[in-house]
Design a protein around this motif. Structure first.
Motif, PDB file in Angstrom:
ATOM      1  N   ASP A 137       0.829  -1.205   0.000  1.00 23.80           N
ATOM      2  CA  ASP A 137       0.000   0.000   0.000  1.00 23.80           C
ATOM      3  C   ASP A 137       0.865   1.257   0.000  1.00 23.80           C
ATOM      4  O   ASP A 137       0.494   2.290  -0.533  1.00 23.80           O
ATOM      5  CB  ASP A 137      -0.905   0.025   1.243  1.00 23.80           C
ATOM      6  CG  ASP A 137      -2.132  -0.849   1.053  1.00 23.80           C
ATOM      7  OD1 ASP A 137      -2.232  -1.475  -0.016  1.00 23.80           O
ATOM      8  OD2 ASP A 137      -2.973  -0.905   1.969  1.00 23.80           O
ATOM      9  N   GLU A 138       2.036   1.156   0.648  1.00 24.48           N
ATOM     10  CA  GLU A 138       2.940   2.306   0.730  1.00 24.48           C
ATOM     11  C   GLU A 138       3.831   2.405  -0.504  1.00 24.48           C
ATOM     12  O   GLU A 138       4.660   3.308  -0.583  1.00 24.48           O
ATOM     13  CB  GLU A 138       3.834   2.184   1.968  1.00 24.48           C
ATOM     14  CG  GLU A 138       3.082   2.203   3.285  1.00 24.48           C
ATOM     15  CD  GLU A 138       2.848   3.624   3.811  1.00 24.48           C
ATOM     16  OE1 GLU A 138       3.804   4.417   3.769  1.00 24.48           O
ATOM     17  OE2 GLU A 138       1.725   3.913   4.243  1.00 24.48           O
ATOM     18  N   GLY A 139       3.695   1.433  -1.399  1.00 23.12           N
ATOM     19  CA  GLY A 139       4.451   1.495  -2.643  1.00 23.12           C
ATOM     20  C   GLY A 139       5.798   0.804  -2.615  1.00 23.12           C
ATOM     21  O   GLY A 139       6.651   1.072  -3.459  1.00 23.12           O
ATOM     22  N   TYR A 140       6.027  -0.054  -1.653  1.00 24.60           N
ATOM     23  CA  TYR A 140       7.299  -0.774  -1.613  1.00 24.60           C
ATOM     24  C   TYR A 140       7.204  -2.085  -2.369  1.00 24.60           C
ATOM     25  O   TYR A 140       6.128  -2.672  -2.483  1.00 24.60           O
ATOM     26  CB  TYR A 140       7.697  -1.110  -0.168  1.00 24.60           C
ATOM     27  CG  TYR A 140       7.962   0.092   0.699  1.00 24.60           C
ATOM     28  CD1 TYR A 140       9.107   0.859   0.516  1.00 24.60           C
ATOM     29  CD2 TYR A 140       7.061   0.444   1.702  1.00 24.60           C
ATOM     30  CE1 TYR A 140       9.350   1.961   1.318  1.00 24.60           C
ATOM     31  CE2 TYR A 140       7.308   1.539   2.510  1.00 24.60           C
ATOM     32  CZ  TYR A 140       8.453   2.296   2.318  1.00 24.60           C
ATOM     33  OH  TYR A 140       8.695   3.369   3.103  1.00 24.60           O
ATOM     34  N   LEU A 174       5.041   1.427  12.282  1.00 23.40           N
ATOM     35  CA  LEU A 174       6.116   0.685  11.630  1.00 23.40           C
ATOM     36  C   LEU A 174       6.482   1.325  10.294  1.00 23.40           C
ATOM     37  O   LEU A 174       7.659   1.446   9.940  1.00 23.40           O
ATOM     38  CB  LEU A 174       5.700  -0.778  11.438  1.00 23.40           C
ATOM     39  CG  LEU A 174       6.705  -1.658  10.705  1.00 23.40           C
ATOM     40  CD1 LEU A 174       8.030  -1.700  11.443  1.00 23.40           C
ATOM     41  CD2 LEU A 174       6.165  -3.077  10.532  1.00 23.40           C
ATOM     42  N   MET A 175       5.459   1.767   9.559  1.00 25.32           N
ATOM     43  CA  MET A 175       5.728   2.398   8.260  1.00 25.32           C
ATOM     44  C   MET A 175       6.562   3.668   8.450  1.00 25.32           C
ATOM     45  O   MET A 175       7.476   3.955   7.670  1.00 25.32           O
ATOM     46  CB  MET A 175       4.409   2.734   7.545  1.00 25.32           C
ATOM     47  CG  MET A 175       3.601   1.502   7.154  1.00 25.32           C
ATOM     48  SD  MET A 175       4.565   0.327   6.176  1.00 25.32           S
ATOM     49  CE  MET A 175       4.134  -1.200   6.955  1.00 25.32           C
ATOM     50  N   ALA A 176       6.229   4.400   9.523  1.00 26.90           N
ATOM     51  CA  ALA A 176       6.996   5.623   9.797  1.00 26.90           C
ATOM     52  C   ALA A 176       8.456   5.282  10.076  1.00 26.90           C
ATOM     53  O   ALA A 176       9.376   5.968   9.618  1.00 26.90           O
ATOM     54  CB  ALA A 176       6.387   6.371  10.982  1.00 26.90           C
ATOM     55  N   ARG A 177       8.657   4.192  10.815  1.00 33.84           N
ATOM     56  CA  ARG A 177      10.036   3.799  11.127  1.00 33.84           C
ATOM     57  C   ARG A 177      10.796   3.412   9.863  1.00 33.84           C
ATOM     58  O   ARG A 177      11.958   3.739   9.696  1.00 33.84           O
ATOM     59  CB  ARG A 177      10.055   2.620  12.088  1.00 33.84           C
ATOM     60  CG  ARG A 177       9.294   2.796  13.342  1.00 33.84           C
ATOM     61  CD  ARG A 177      10.069   3.628  14.353  1.00 33.84           C
ATOM     62  NE  ARG A 177       9.272   3.700  15.558  1.00 33.84           N
ATOM     63  CZ  ARG A 177       9.200   2.722  16.435  1.00 33.84           C
ATOM     64  NH1 ARG A 177       9.923   1.646  16.262  1.00 33.84           N
ATOM     65  NH2 ARG A 177       8.429   2.827  17.481  1.00 33.84           N
ATOM     66  N   GLN A 210      14.185   5.075   8.187  1.00 33.66           N
ATOM     67  CA  GLN A 210      15.403   4.346   7.851  1.00 33.66           C
ATOM     68  C   GLN A 210      15.797   4.559   6.393  1.00 33.66           C
ATOM     69  O   GLN A 210      16.958   4.387   6.036  1.00 33.66           O
ATOM     70  CB  GLN A 210      15.220   2.841   8.120  1.00 33.66           C
ATOM     71  CG  GLN A 210      14.987   2.494   9.574  1.00 33.66           C
ATOM     72  CD  GLN A 210      16.236   2.694  10.424  1.00 33.66           C
ATOM     73  OE1 GLN A 210      17.345   2.784   9.915  1.00 33.66           O
ATOM     74  NE2 GLN A 210      16.034   2.789  11.742  1.00 33.66           N
ATOM     75  N   LEU A 211      14.816   4.902   5.559  1.00 32.93           N
ATOM     76  CA  LEU A 211      15.093   5.033   4.125  1.00 32.93           C
ATOM     77  C   LEU A 211      15.364   6.465   3.700  1.00 32.93           C
ATOM     78  O   LEU A 211      15.631   6.721   2.522  1.00 32.93           O
ATOM     79  CB  LEU A 211      13.914   4.491   3.317  1.00 32.93           C
ATOM     80  CG  LEU A 211      13.766   2.972   3.350  1.00 32.93           C
ATOM     81  CD1 LEU A 211      12.449   2.555   2.730  1.00 32.93           C
ATOM     82  CD2 LEU A 211      14.938   2.331   2.618  1.00 32.93           C
ATOM     83  N   GLY A 248      12.198   9.175  14.260  1.00 34.00           N
ATOM     84  CA  GLY A 248      10.830   9.521  13.911  1.00 34.00           C
ATOM     85  C   GLY A 248       9.796   8.955  14.866  1.00 34.00           C
ATOM     86  O   GLY A 248       8.658   8.690  14.492  1.00 34.00           O
ATOM     87  N   TYR A 249      10.174   8.776  16.127  1.00 33.56           N
ATOM     88  CA  TYR A 249       9.212   8.268  17.100  1.00 33.56           C
ATOM     89  C   TYR A 249       8.167   9.330  17.402  1.00 33.56           C
ATOM     90  O   TYR A 249       8.483  10.479  17.654  1.00 33.56           O
ATOM     91  CB  TYR A 249       9.902   7.908  18.418  1.00 33.56           C
ATOM     92  CG  TYR A 249      10.513   6.538  18.426  1.00 33.56           C
ATOM     93  CD1 TYR A 249       9.852   5.490  19.047  1.00 33.56           C
ATOM     94  CD2 TYR A 249      11.722   6.299  17.817  1.00 33.56           C
ATOM     95  CE1 TYR A 249      10.408   4.226  19.059  1.00 33.56           C
ATOM     96  CE2 TYR A 249      12.284   5.046  17.820  1.00 33.56           C
ATOM     97  CZ  TYR A 249      11.621   4.005  18.443  1.00 33.56           C
ATOM     98  OH  TYR A 249      12.169   2.765  18.454  1.00 33.56           O
ATOM     99  N   GLY A 250       6.906   8.914  17.370  1.00 27.09           N
ATOM    100  CA  GLY A 250       5.831   9.837  17.712  1.00 27.09           C
ATOM    101  C   GLY A 250       5.560   9.823  19.201  1.00 27.09           C
ATOM    102  O   GLY A 250       5.219  10.830  19.797  1.00 27.09           O
TER     103      GLY A 250
END
Lengths: 226, 446
Positions: free
Chosen positions: A24-27, A109-112, A116-117, A183-185
């Protein structure tokens, strides 16, 4: 450009959920159910991020992390159902860059993974090279030079160094680093930072046990020698 | 109030010793008194008889009564009296004739002689009266010296009796102490087990009476320890096994949630309920797992922490303004992860049930740092305060919120590990204040 994420996880349902979320995120998603399989795929496909479940059948997830780290700087995120501190610490010491515990929130998890990328440094783009004593950072290439020689660092290590050097001697708290770099919320785990600092010292200090560049400020956090 | 075992045994030993000593002393005293008095009386009577004969002979020889009395040798404290033709003659005047017991003289004149012990003007005397051919010879012997001897002896025996009672009580006390010592070892062991030192065992003493007790205590400790370890392992396994399916359920629900617009309205609504409840269940389960694991196999990681910085991080992570945090900026040595969890849970609680945080106030007093999380909530009644830190307690009107009511219980358990404690105050002018009071150095407590 399509990024590739590899998932090493033996639970079919979780792998399915991860795949759907990532797609869904395009990976592009690669799957492995064992560490052995994972090692082969990493060598063949060179993924951009690896997610590793710690409890795998056969070779343990920790050993996979260690083997991956020995040959590459690919960002590794541990996905674990074990929350006992020694598991997490062992994972970070083995060379993982971050961890999430099950059950995780997909958004988080997606944010993490995005963190990293990240290609660009968190510092303003186009900023001049960051320099601290013998250490030089090149934001455009994400390279670290020590006394003119390239030092192999992971992306997250580069960003931590960039943050610290950019602060020009000011102290940065671990929570600040967790928010800015990882990027921890919400509540992060300071041990992630501590382990990364430990690894960085091994790469940039003459004597990692007595750091002269990357200093600990007890009770507050870390700072770079100005 | 019931007396303690030690006091009761001491008393019993004391009373018993007293009774035995008193019996022995009483018998001794009685016998001594009887023997000494008899001896004295026999001697006195013999003397009185001899003297009376001498007086009688003297009178027969024509001497006056006074002359007759004077020829009697004066010995010790005895005193002779002579009645002749209804007139009393005395040698010495210590005891006047009218003080003599009347009945004695009557008996003597009737039977020829009489003797008796008698108190005359407060002093003990032995009186012997003997009828003469014309008149009566009376001799009075003072018993004061004998009386003194006996009373000294009596006091000595009394003192010894009391001493024996005291000694008995002391022996009782010591004996109980000896018996209680292994009991104290047992109670120390039980206390250490209760405080979490499950490996505690009672050392054997090779005493055939005490070792069975120590053995059964140790067996019990062994059983408790293995039981607790089994439960911990079980809870760790449950935790791990539950997390995987929970992850996929949660993930699937979120994926469905993201596709809600593509679904018919009725299904979308159902998915909404599913997502909400799965999240709620997940949070509750995580809290439960956390509360069951607190303190077990998770050692404290003590480090120096700036309290203001930590509070700032806590409010910032919840997207609240930094300005909420006010007050001192002390540094404490404690476990930062747990400390942050405590403050975080108090803030979450205020956000969820207290109408929002209005201030996080840090203050420092001797050796302790206090963080007060203030809200604008309805306040808490005294009876609710007690239950507030128990699991599954939620304030009135909070039934519809998502929390499981475990946040404060977790905070309270974590606080206990750090030597901190939580309390609740109602703020003057409305609202509640949840406070955590933490020692400046957790190491100082352990």
């Amino acid at each position: 450009m399509i990024r590739t994420v590899m998932v090493v996880e033996d639970d079919d349902a979780i792998r399915m959920v991860l795949r759907t979320n990532l797609e869904d995120e395009g990976y592009r998603v690669l799957e492995a159910t064992t560490a052995e399989q994972g090692l082969v795929i990493v060598q063949d496909e060179q993924p951009d991020v690896v997610l590793v479940d710690l409890r795998l059948p056969g070779i343990h997830g920790l050993d996979l992390v260690r083997s991956l780290r020995a040959t590459s700087q690919v960002p590794i995120i541990i996905v674990t159902a074990q929350t006992d501190s020694h598991d997490v610490v062992a994972g970070l010491e083995a060379g993982a860059d971050d961890y999430v515990t099950k059950p995780f929130v997909a958004k988080e998890l997606m944010a993490r993974i995005r963190t990293q990328l990240r290609r660009s440094a968190p510092a303003e783009e186009g900023e001049e090279e960051l320099v601290c004593g013998p250490i030089e950072l090149h934001p455009d290439t994400a390279e670290v030079m020590r006394n003119g020689e390239a030092v192999p660092v992971s992306r997250i290590e580069f960003f931590v160094l960039a943050e610290l050097i950019g602060a020009k001697g000011r102290v940065l708290s671990r929570d600040h680093l967790l928010r800015k770099v990882w990027g921890y919320g919400n509540a992060g785990d300071g041990r992630v930072v501590d382990n990364l600092i430990y690894r960085l010292r091994n790469k940039i200090e003459d004597d990692p046990a007595n750091p002269e560049l990357l200093l600990t400020v007890r009770g507050f956090g870390y700072r770079m020698k100005a | 109030m019931r007396l303690g075992l030690r006091t009761r045994v001491s008393l019993a030993f004391g009373v018993l010793s007293f009774v035995i000593a008193a019996t022995v002393a009483g018998t001794t005293y009685g016998f001594a008194q009887w023997y000494l008095l008899n001896q004295r009386e026999d001697a006195a009577l013999t003397r009185a008889l001899l003297n009376s004969r001498a007086v009688s002979a003297s009178l027969d020889a024509g001497a006056t009564p006074t002359q007759s009395l004077e020829q009697i040798p004066s010995v010790g404290s005895s005193q002779a009296l002579l009645r002749s033709a209804d007139t009393w003659y005395t040698a010495g005047v210590t005891v006047p004739p009218d003080a003599l017991p009347f009945g004695l003289l009557e008996t003597a004149s009737a039977e020829g002689g009489a003797q008796q012990r008698s108190g005359i003007s407060g002093d003990p005397y032995y009186v012997a009266a003997l009828q003469l051919s014309d008149g009566m010879y009376v001799e009075v012997f003072s018993l004061s010296d004998l009386d003194l001897t006996l009373s000294i002896g009596g006091w000595l025996l009394g003192g010894l009796t009391v001493g024996a009672a005291a000694l008995g009580a002391l022996i009782g006390r010591y004996t109980v102490g000896q018996i209680l010592r292994p009991l104290r070892t047992l109670s120390d062991g039980a206390r250490r087990i209760a405080s979490g030192e499950l490996g505690t065992r009672i050392p054997l003493t090779s005493d055939t009476d005490l070792d069975p007790i120590a053995n059964s205590f140790n067996d019990m400790a062994e059983a408790v320890q293995s039981r607790i370890q089994r439960e911990r392992r079980f809870s760790a396994n449950v935790s791990h096994e539950l997390r995987s399916p929970l992850t996929s359920v949660l993930g699937t629900a979120d994926l469905l949630d993201r596709r809600r617009e593509e679904l018919p309205e009725r299904e979308a609504r159902l998915i909404g309920i599913l997502v909400e409840q799965v999240h709620r269940m997940s949070q509750m389960l995580l809290d439960l797992l956390e509360i069951s694991r607190i303190g077990s196999d998770d050692p404290l990681q003590v480090e120096s922490i700036d309290v203001r910085t930590l509070c700032n991080d806590v409010v910032r992570m919840r997207n609240l303004p930094d300005a909420l945090v006010t007050g001192a900026s002390p540094v404490v040595r404690t476990d930062s992860r747990r400390f942050e969890r405590i403050v975080g849970n108090l803030v979450d609680n205020a956000q969820r049930h207290g109408g929002g945080v209005v201030g996080v106030v840090v203050s420092e007093t001797e050796g302790r740092v206090r963080i007060a999380v203030e809200d604008n909530g309805p306040g808490i009644s005294a009876e609710d305060k007690e239950k507030m830190f128990e699991p599954f307690t939620r304030g009135e009107g909070a039934q519809h919120t998502s929390g499981a009511g475990l946040g404060l219980a977790i905070a309270s358990e974590q606080a206990a590990l750090l030597g901190a404690h939580l309390d609740i105050e109602n703020r003057e002018g409305g609202g509640t204040r949840f406070c955590v009071d933490i020692p400046v150095d957790v190491g100082g407590r352990l």
